[in-house]
Scaffold this active site. Structure first.
Site, PDB file in Angstrom:
ATOM      1  N   ASP A 456      43.281   8.379  -7.239  1.00 59.80           N
ATOM      2  CA  ASP A 456      43.823   7.993  -8.541  1.00 59.80           C
ATOM      3  C   ASP A 456      43.039   6.827  -9.149  1.00 59.80           C
ATOM      4  O   ASP A 456      42.253   6.148  -8.465  1.00 59.80           O
ATOM      5  CB  ASP A 456      45.300   7.602  -8.370  1.00 59.80           C
ATOM      6  CG  ASP A 456      46.165   8.118  -9.503  1.00 59.80           C
ATOM      7  OD1 ASP A 456      45.668   8.184 -10.640  1.00 59.80           O
ATOM      8  OD2 ASP A 456      47.338   8.436  -9.242  1.00 59.80           O
ATOM      9  N   ASP A 521      50.445  13.902 -15.917  1.00 61.75           N
ATOM     10  CA  ASP A 521      51.698  13.458 -15.311  1.00 61.75           C
ATOM     11  C   ASP A 521      52.893  14.153 -15.948  1.00 61.75           C
ATOM     12  O   ASP A 521      54.017  14.008 -15.475  1.00 61.75           O
ATOM     13  CB  ASP A 521      51.860  11.938 -15.452  1.00 61.75           C
ATOM     14  CG  ASP A 521      51.145  11.192 -14.333  1.00 61.75           C
ATOM     15  OD1 ASP A 521      50.668  11.849 -13.395  1.00 61.75           O
ATOM     16  OD2 ASP A 521      51.066   9.952 -14.403  1.00 61.75           O
TER      17      ASP A 521
HETATM   18  C1  GLA Z   1      49.655   8.228 -11.242  1.00 62.99           C
HETATM   19  C2  GLA Z   1      49.532   9.710 -10.967  1.00 62.99           C
HETATM   20  C3  GLA Z   1      50.831  10.242 -10.436  1.00 62.99           C
HETATM   21  C4  GLA Z   1      51.218   9.483  -9.197  1.00 62.99           C
HETATM   22  C5  GLA Z   1      51.274   8.001  -9.491  1.00 62.99           C
HETATM   23  C6  GLA Z   1      51.508   7.204  -8.237  1.00 62.99           C
HETATM   24  O1  GLA Z   1      50.482   7.994 -12.324  1.00 62.99           O
HETATM   25  O2  GLA Z   1      49.118  10.405 -12.096  1.00 62.99           O
HETATM   26  O3  GLA Z   1      50.734  11.617 -10.166  1.00 62.99           O
HETATM   27  O4  GLA Z   1      50.278   9.743  -8.180  1.00 62.99           O
HETATM   28  O5  GLA Z   1      50.090   7.547 -10.092  1.00 62.99           O
HETATM   29  O6  GLA Z   1      51.586   5.871  -8.478  1.00 62.99           O
END
Ligand code: GLA
Length: 721
Positions: A456, A521
């Site tokens: 990420d 997300d």
């Molecule tokens: C980001 C990602 C999510 C999740 C969060 C965890 O927002 O896009 O899918 O992994 O981080 O903190």
């Protein structure tokens, strides 16, 4: 060869692929001139005359005509956007290439044009490769400082492309977190069209790519052009109308002031520009990009394995990672047919919320006193692979790492540290920082059978200063790629997912190092229909992370049936992201049926072509099939309630008009407890067993579609007889 002093004749350079051609003119003593990029010309087709012999000078112009070159430069007769902006302490602000050496790498397909400016003392090597099979042009530039003083580069285009004068519209993506691939369509005008990102990543709000259409182009037909910068950092693109009625299109890295200074003898290479054109409309262009992307994905062993069904813990548990609960979720997931279990955020040191822990990449002792071994053994024992979330480039000020090394974060002396999601960005271009990260993550991979990393990057870059106070945006990108490669070299079987608050790092650059992207997300199935269609213009479905989420959706509050959520996720790389421990028997059965359906069809969904189309009245369809359209799976999504009394038919122009097809219903997704479809019609009952239909009829008149309420999907299989 050019006849001495004959203004009509000159030398040309041709690159041809299956459906595209590129023609340059090579006048001596200057950069090659763009003559053509478009649909395939016969090998024998050549410009009848040197370009300048065809263009009488208009009034009030320079006495020397300066047409568009492959590397137009400011200050010596070119007034358009320059491919290069650079100077040496204020001098050599103007450049002009005065020689070009042509070096063939693959005759007719790949060439390097070696341009030199003997006055400004520069060399620019432009690589062009037009792939025979995919029709994709990959272009990039290497600039070398041949002078004795430092060259300050403000802009260096990866390449400059010509677009025809009838280019009418540009399709591009805006958006934000949870709104990826939000399609924008604008007319091209005489104003400069420009998109820039200075956030230090690919971003959701400014995807580094666009599609340009000519009048009459549709999803299935007509001339379209597309281009994308394969780069995960700052970027810019411009489309500019030129005096001769065509457009030029430039892409490159957006450079912070002073960020690119070349010492004497030093070189810099730009990211790749990946471009293509097609006379088969937007779907034809998508197929070209898919082919190019598939060729660059770094699969272990050289080939993609069937995409395993994921369960991701994020929306099920968020930071509430309790080992017993996680194990129960894994057990429930395995019962559904899940094949890869991904433990998301919340597992590492002090990570009980988003205010602490980033940088401390070891299991939190209060949650996992014995480490991750027992959990991973449990997951493996259930027959699933184990995956783990990491965010290597980041650090929370509240972490052991930051307390020990506050200087490791990108920062500017005298300026406040600006956090986003309570975190800072590490200067991973520093060897000690990347060594630390490699050491910590490699130790986990070495200690456990971890097959997958969700990688990420949850913030934009600000005050991104290196230790010497200069800008550090661009240094992050190759450093991130290198860290991924180093981990993959040590553990070649490990796959990586690129995530950046969802789809903020989706590009052909990072996808040389990763195997999946987290599209967004937002898992709301209705939002996802449009997003995924935007995504598929450039990227193939097998890397598109698509999950069955909760209802109501956490990010929108909207409620959708399980069937619609599953049907929208089906064509991508399928996952489940909710607390499956809480399913009742019926839900468990339904989800596992969808997972079985995915496994049955994933091979068909994840190879070959994707065609997108609209049937009107809120019906968007998507077909996945082989190149010849001899076998297809068609998904028709109803996104809006019908305003027609009768559904329009779906015309499927990719089908072979000379063939007959057996058409069989695979699934129709009414919401639970709602028949939704009015009285049955015999045709749809017959589809259960399969109906033989004429390809020409389906292509031109169309497949009848059942009535249905909104947020439903009709899935049909086609087989050429
Ligand atoms: C980001 C990602 C999510 C999740 C969060 C965890 O927002 O896009 O899918 O992994 O981080 O903190």
């Amino acid at each position: 060869m050019k006849q001495r002093d004959d203004p009509m004749t000159t030398d040309y350079l041709f690159l041809h692929s299956r459906h595209c051609s590129l023609v340059l003119e090579l006048p001596p003593g200057e950069a090659p001139l763009w003559r053509y990029w478009g649909p395939r010309l016969p090998d024998t087709a050549a410009p009848g005359a040197a370009l300048r012999a065809t263009r009488p000078l208009p009034s009030f112009m320079l006495d020397v005509d300066q047409p568009l070159t492959v590397a137009p430069t400011f200050g010596v007769g070119w007034f358009g956007q320059s491919a290069l902006l650079a100077h040496r302490g204020g001098r050599d602000f103007a450049q002009a290439f005065t020689a070009c050496e042509v070096e063939w790498v693959d005759p007719g397909h790949a060439v390097v044009l070696k341009l030199t400016d003997s006055v400004a003392q520069l060399r620019l090597d432009l690589q062009l490769r037009l792939d025979e099979a995919s029709d994709v042009l990959v272009a990039r530039s290497t600039l070398t400082n041949l002078g004795a003083t430092e060259l300050d580069v403000q802009w260096l285009a990866a390449a400059t492309l010509p677009l025809p004068g009838d280019a009418a519209q540009v399709r591009f993506y805006a958006g934000q977190h949870m709104h990826e691939f939000l399609l924008q369509t604008e007319a091209l005008t005489r104003s400069l069209w420009r998109r820039e990102s200075r956030r230090g990543r690919t971003t959701q709000d400014c995807f580094p790519g666009a599609v340009v259409t000519t009048p009459g182009a549709t999803a299935h037909d007509g001339l379209v052009f597309g281009a994308h910068l394969a780069w995960s950092g700052n970027h810019a693109q411009t489309i500019e109308w030129l005096n001769d009625g065509q457009y030029q299109w430039q892409f490159g890295e957006w450079l912070a002031p002073g960020e690119l200074r070349l010492a004497p003898g030093a070189s810099v290479i730009t990211p790749e520009l990946v471009a293509s054109c097609s006379t088969a409309g937007l779907n034809g262009l998508a197929a070209n990009f898919h082919a190019e992307l598939r060729a660059r994905l770094p699969w272990a062993g050289g080939a993609m394995k069937p995409r395993p069904v994921h369960l991701n813990t994020w929306e099920g548990f968020y930071f509430d990672v309790q080992p017993e609960k996680v194990k129960e979720l894994a057990t429930a997931a395995a019962g559904l047919g899940v094949e890869r279990f991904v433990l998301d955020d919340g597992w590492f040191n002090a990570r009980h919320h988003d205010r602490a822990g980033l940088g401390d990449w070891w299991p939190d002792a209060s949650k996992f006193p014995q480490g991750l071994g027992e959990l991973i053994a449990h997951v493996n024992g259930l027959g699933m692979e184990f995956g783990l979330w990491v965010e290597p480039e980041m650090v929370n000020p509240d972490s052991e790492l930051f307390r020990a090394h506050p200087d490791w974060a990108l920062q500017l002396a005298g300026r406040p540290l600006i956090t986003a999601r309570n975190q800072l960005v590490l200067d991973i271009s520093r060897p000690d920082v990347s060594d630390y990260l490699f050491g910590k993550i490699e130790a986990l991979l070495a200690a456990h059978p971890i097959g997958y990393l969700k990688w990420d990057h949850n913030r934009d870059l600000t005050t991104a200063g290196l230790a010497d106070g200069t800008a550090g945006y661009r240094a992050q990108v190759p450093a991130a790629y290198a860290l991924m490669d180093r981990l993959r070299a040590a553990h070649p079987g490990v796959e990586i997912e690129s995530c950046s608050g969802g789809g903020g790092r989706i590009d052909f650059g990072v996808l040389r190092h990763t195997h999946r992207v987290w599209t967004s997300d937002c898992i709301d199935a209705l939002s996802r229909v449009a997003m995924q269609r935007g995504f598929l213009q450039f990227f193939p479905p097998e890397i598109m992370g698509a999950h069955i989420g909760t209802s109501p959706a956490h990010t929108t509050g909207r409620t959708q049936s399980m069937a619609f959520r599953a049907a929208v996720a089906l064509p991508g790389h399928l996952g489940v992201e909710l607390d499956a421990r809480l399913f009742d028997e019926a839900t468990r059965a339904e989800v596992s049926q969808w997972i079985t359906l995915y496994k049955r069809w994933r091979d068909r969904l994840h190879h070959g072509r994707v065609w997108l189309g609209e049937a009107g009245d809120g019906l968007a369809w998507q077909a996945h099939g082989d190149e010849a359209a001899s076998e297809l799976l068609l998904m028709v999504y109803r996104t809006e309630p019908s305003s027609f009394k009768y559904n329009p038919a779906a015309r499927l122009p990719m089908l072979d008009a000379g063939a007959r097809y057996r058409v069989t219903r695979v699934r129709h997704t009414p919401p639970a407890g709602h028949d939704g479809f009015g009285p049955a019609a015999p045709f749809f009952d017959a589809l259960e067993q399969g109906v033989e239909l004429d390809g020409a009829w389906l292509a031109h008149a169309g497949l009848p579609l059942p009535r249905s309420v909104a947020e439903t999907c009709f899935i049909v299989h086609f087989e050429r007889l």
